[in-house]
Write a protein that holds these residues in place. Structure first.
Motif, PDB file in Angstrom:
ATOM      1  N   ASP A 122      87.415  13.187  81.642  1.00  0.00           N
ATOM      2  CA  ASP A 122      87.096  11.986  82.408  1.00  0.00           C
ATOM      3  C   ASP A 122      88.181  10.919  82.277  1.00  0.00           C
ATOM      4  O   ASP A 122      88.820  10.783  81.227  1.00  0.00           O
ATOM      5  N   VAL A 123      88.366  10.165  83.346  1.00  0.00           N
ATOM      6  CA  VAL A 123      89.081   8.900  83.242  1.00  0.00           C
ATOM      7  C   VAL A 123      88.028   7.801  83.305  1.00  0.00           C
ATOM      8  O   VAL A 123      86.965   7.979  83.897  1.00  0.00           O
ATOM      9  N   ILE A 124      88.312   6.682  82.666  1.00  0.00           N
ATOM     10  CA  ILE A 124      87.311   5.624  82.525  1.00  0.00           C
ATOM     11  C   ILE A 124      87.887   4.311  83.023  1.00  0.00           C
ATOM     12  O   ILE A 124      89.020   3.939  82.704  1.00  0.00           O
ATOM     13  N   GLY A 158      83.345 -11.122  88.976  1.00  0.00           N
ATOM     14  CA  GLY A 158      84.340 -10.807  89.977  1.00  0.00           C
ATOM     15  C   GLY A 158      84.385  -9.317  90.249  1.00  0.00           C
ATOM     16  O   GLY A 158      83.855  -8.493  89.511  1.00  0.00           O
ATOM     17  N   ASP A 159      85.039  -8.991  91.338  1.00  0.00           N
ATOM     18  CA  ASP A 159      85.108  -7.605  91.777  1.00  0.00           C
ATOM     19  C   ASP A 159      86.396  -6.999  91.233  1.00  0.00           C
ATOM     20  O   ASP A 159      87.408  -6.910  91.912  1.00  0.00           O
ATOM     21  N   ARG A 160      86.352  -6.531  89.991  1.00  0.00           N
ATOM     22  CA  ARG A 160      87.577  -6.077  89.344  1.00  0.00           C
ATOM     23  C   ARG A 160      87.278  -4.995  88.323  1.00  0.00           C
ATOM     24  O   ARG A 160      86.342  -5.100  87.539  1.00  0.00           O
ATOM     25  N   MET A 161      88.052  -3.929  88.397  1.00  0.00           N
ATOM     26  CA  MET A 161      87.966  -2.871  87.397  1.00  0.00           C
ATOM     27  C   MET A 161      89.354  -2.663  86.804  1.00  0.00           C
ATOM     28  O   MET A 161      90.357  -2.765  87.508  1.00  0.00           O
ATOM     29  N   VAL A 162      89.392  -2.381  85.517  1.00  0.00           N
ATOM     30  CA  VAL A 162      90.671  -2.196  84.828  1.00  0.00           C
ATOM     31  C   VAL A 162      90.745  -0.771  84.287  1.00  0.00           C
ATOM     32  O   VAL A 162      89.819  -0.283  83.661  1.00  0.00           O
ATOM     33  N   GLY A 163      91.877  -0.123  84.538  1.00  0.00           N
ATOM     34  CA  GLY A 163      92.061   1.243  84.096  1.00  0.00           C
ATOM     35  C   GLY A 163      93.133   1.910  84.941  1.00  0.00           C
ATOM     36  O   GLY A 163      93.940   1.220  85.548  1.00  0.00           O
ATOM     37  N   PRO A 164      93.146   3.202  84.991  1.00  0.00           N
ATOM     38  CA  PRO A 164      92.236   4.125  84.314  1.00  0.00           C
ATOM     39  C   PRO A 164      92.709   4.447  82.910  1.00  0.00           C
ATOM     40  O   PRO A 164      93.895   4.393  82.622  1.00  0.00           O
ATOM     41  N   TYR A 165      91.747   4.794  82.042  1.00  0.00           N
ATOM     42  CA  TYR A 165      92.049   5.153  80.670  1.00  0.00           C
ATOM     43  C   TYR A 165      91.462   6.520  80.367  1.00  0.00           C
ATOM     44  O   TYR A 165      90.357   6.849  80.802  1.00  0.00           O
ATOM     45  N   THR A 166      92.182   7.299  79.608  1.00  0.00           N
ATOM     46  CA  THR A 166      91.616   8.509  79.030  1.00  0.00           C
ATOM     47  C   THR A 166      90.994   8.130  77.692  1.00  0.00           C
ATOM     48  O   THR A 166      91.166   6.998  77.198  1.00  0.00           O
ATOM     49  N   LEU A 167      90.279   9.065  77.091  1.00  0.00           N
ATOM     50  CA  LEU A 167      89.699   8.795  75.776  1.00  0.00           C
ATOM     51  C   LEU A 167      90.806   8.469  74.772  1.00  0.00           C
ATOM     52  O   LEU A 167      90.649   7.566  73.945  1.00  0.00           O
ATOM     53  N   ALA A 168      91.931   9.187  74.842  1.00  0.00           N
ATOM     54  CA  ALA A 168      93.040   8.917  73.926  1.00  0.00           C
ATOM     55  C   ALA A 168      93.583   7.507  74.121  1.00  0.00           C
ATOM     56  O   ALA A 168      93.900   6.803  73.147  1.00  0.00           O
ATOM     57  N   ASP A 169      93.689   7.057  75.387  1.00  0.00           N
ATOM     58  CA  ASP A 169      94.141   5.688  75.660  1.00  0.00           C
ATOM     59  C   ASP A 169      93.197   4.675  75.029  1.00  0.00           C
ATOM     60  O   ASP A 169      93.628   3.694  74.404  1.00  0.00           O
ATOM     61  N   LEU A 170      91.915   4.895  75.208  1.00  0.00           N
ATOM     62  CA  LEU A 170      90.918   3.957  74.692  1.00  0.00           C
ATOM     63  C   LEU A 170      90.976   3.872  73.171  1.00  0.00           C
ATOM     64  O   LEU A 170      90.875   2.790  72.589  1.00  0.00           O
ATOM     65  N   GLN A 171      91.137   5.014  72.538  1.00  0.00           N
ATOM     66  CA  GLN A 171      91.155   5.027  71.076  1.00  0.00           C
ATOM     67  C   GLN A 171      92.383   4.325  70.516  1.00  0.00           C
ATOM     68  O   GLN A 171      92.348   3.825  69.396  1.00  0.00           O
ATOM     69  N   LYS A 172      93.459   4.268  71.285  1.00  0.00           N
ATOM     70  CA  LYS A 172      94.645   3.542  70.857  1.00  0.00           C
ATOM     71  C   LYS A 172      94.479   2.039  71.024  1.00  0.00           C
ATOM     72  O   LYS A 172      94.927   1.249  70.187  1.00  0.00           O
TER      73      LYS A 172
END
Length: 343
Positions: A146-148, A155-169
């Motif tokens: 998954d990408v997250i 506001g109408d805003r999403m930030v990403g995309p992150y993989t699990l490895a990105d998030l853990q960093k």
């Protein structure tokens, strides 16, 4: 009172074409019903249920519908399938909702065909130091693929995309596996490492008109439908148990205290279903959803269901304990969709 001033009764029916689709979902629900499936926690059992729901091609159906039909159809599907097999309904319908979102984002996300929205957890649920948090629910089997996207509630805003490895960093990530009541699912609780920095500098900030709000709304319809389906299942199970369980030489439903509790369950379950339909279903829907009201009604139903069975309410062979846990998990998810992320 002038009788001529009466309003026409609200109809929650869907169109004839859509009703045939709901009927097909009811056939699937009977096939995957958790009380009719032996070893319902086995992977093979869950895979069968997921395949049966996927065969309905809910994502293609929703994509073909206009806004006036999409909500009531999704609500009915979530209600019907949620009453039969909540974990299968949750996984399949969640994927059906989020796939069009990734396609709308364009390349490279349309190719991936996977992804999850991480919902901002409200101010009352933040860490003691004020650090913002998000939570994302995901089938355990799809975590690494998954990408997250982190959804900013204001506001109408999403930030990403992150993989699990990105998030853990970049974040403090806690994995809850399995999610309470959902043996095949897990939750990622995501917390910023610095209270004043709600997202890392890496990643793409995406602002697309209406996309975040549309995602929030559709998830609310799905979760509300699952809750009403599970509440219906609790009501049916409580009545069946009270009809067969003997005490003092007669079924416990003939005892006044149990009979009154069964009446409360039925009343709150019907009130919840009618209220949610008034919010999302029918030709005159439009009531603003009060998550606090939904939380109160759903909690009463599952709590009273456990209490009807007494100590047996916590026995794994009966549905009450699991439905109680699943309801709490879905209520947590529903509350997250309406939370305001501190900035």
């Amino acid at each position: 009172m002038n009788m001529s001033d009466n309003h026409t009764p609200v109809s929650f029916a869907v169109s004839a074409d859509m009703q045939s689709f709901i009927d097909a979902a009811q056939v699937v629900a009977r096939d995957v019903d958790m009380d009719k499936v032996s070893q319902r926690d086995s992977q093979a059992s869950l895979d069968h249920a997921l395949q049966a729901v996927s065969a309905l091609q809910v994502d293609a159906l929703l994509e073909s519908l206009g806004a006036d039909e999409r909500d009531p159809v999704l609500l009915q599907l979530a209600h019907t399938l949620g009453a039969a097999r909540p974990e299968a309904a949750w996984q399949s319908l969640l994927a059906a909702l989020e796939r069009p979102l990734w396609q709308a984002l364009g390349e490279p996300f349309a190719k991936a065909q996977t992804g999850r929205v991480a919902w901002a957890v409200g101010a009352t649920d933040t860490m003691s130091d004020g650090s913002p948090r998000w939570v994302v629910w995901s089938p355990a089997s799809t975590l690494t693929s998954d990408v997250i996207w982190l959804l900013q509630a204001e506001g109408d805003r999403m930030v990403g995309p992150y993989t699990l490895a990105d998030l853990q960093k970049a974040f403090d990530v806690t994995v809850e596996e399995p999610v309470m009541g959902l043996p095949s699912g897990q939750a990622l609780w995501i917390r910023t490492k610095v209270a004043t920095q709600w997202a890392p500098q890496t990643g793409l900030a995406l602002s697309t008109a209406g996309m975040a709000e549309a995602a929030r709304h559709q998830h609310q319809v799905l979760l509300a439908g699952l809750l009403t389906g599970m509440a219906q299942r609790v009501s049916q199970a409580a009545y069946a148990y009270a009809k067969t369980r003997q005490s003092g030489g007669k079924p416990i439903m003939q005892h006044q205290a149990v009979a009154l509790r069964l009446a409360d369950i039925a009343m709150n379950q019907q009130a919840l279903w009618l209220y949610v339909q008034a919010c999302f279903g029918g030709d005159k829907a439009g009531t603003t959803l009060s998550i606090g009201h939904v939380h109160e009604l759903a909690s009463r139903v599952t709590r009273d269901g456990v209490q009807v069975a007494g100590a047996h309410g916590f026995v794994e062979g009966l549905p009450f304990k699991r439905l109680f846990e699943q309801t709490r998990t879905v209520l947590t998810a529903l509350r997250a969709t309406a939370a305001v992320q501190p900035q």
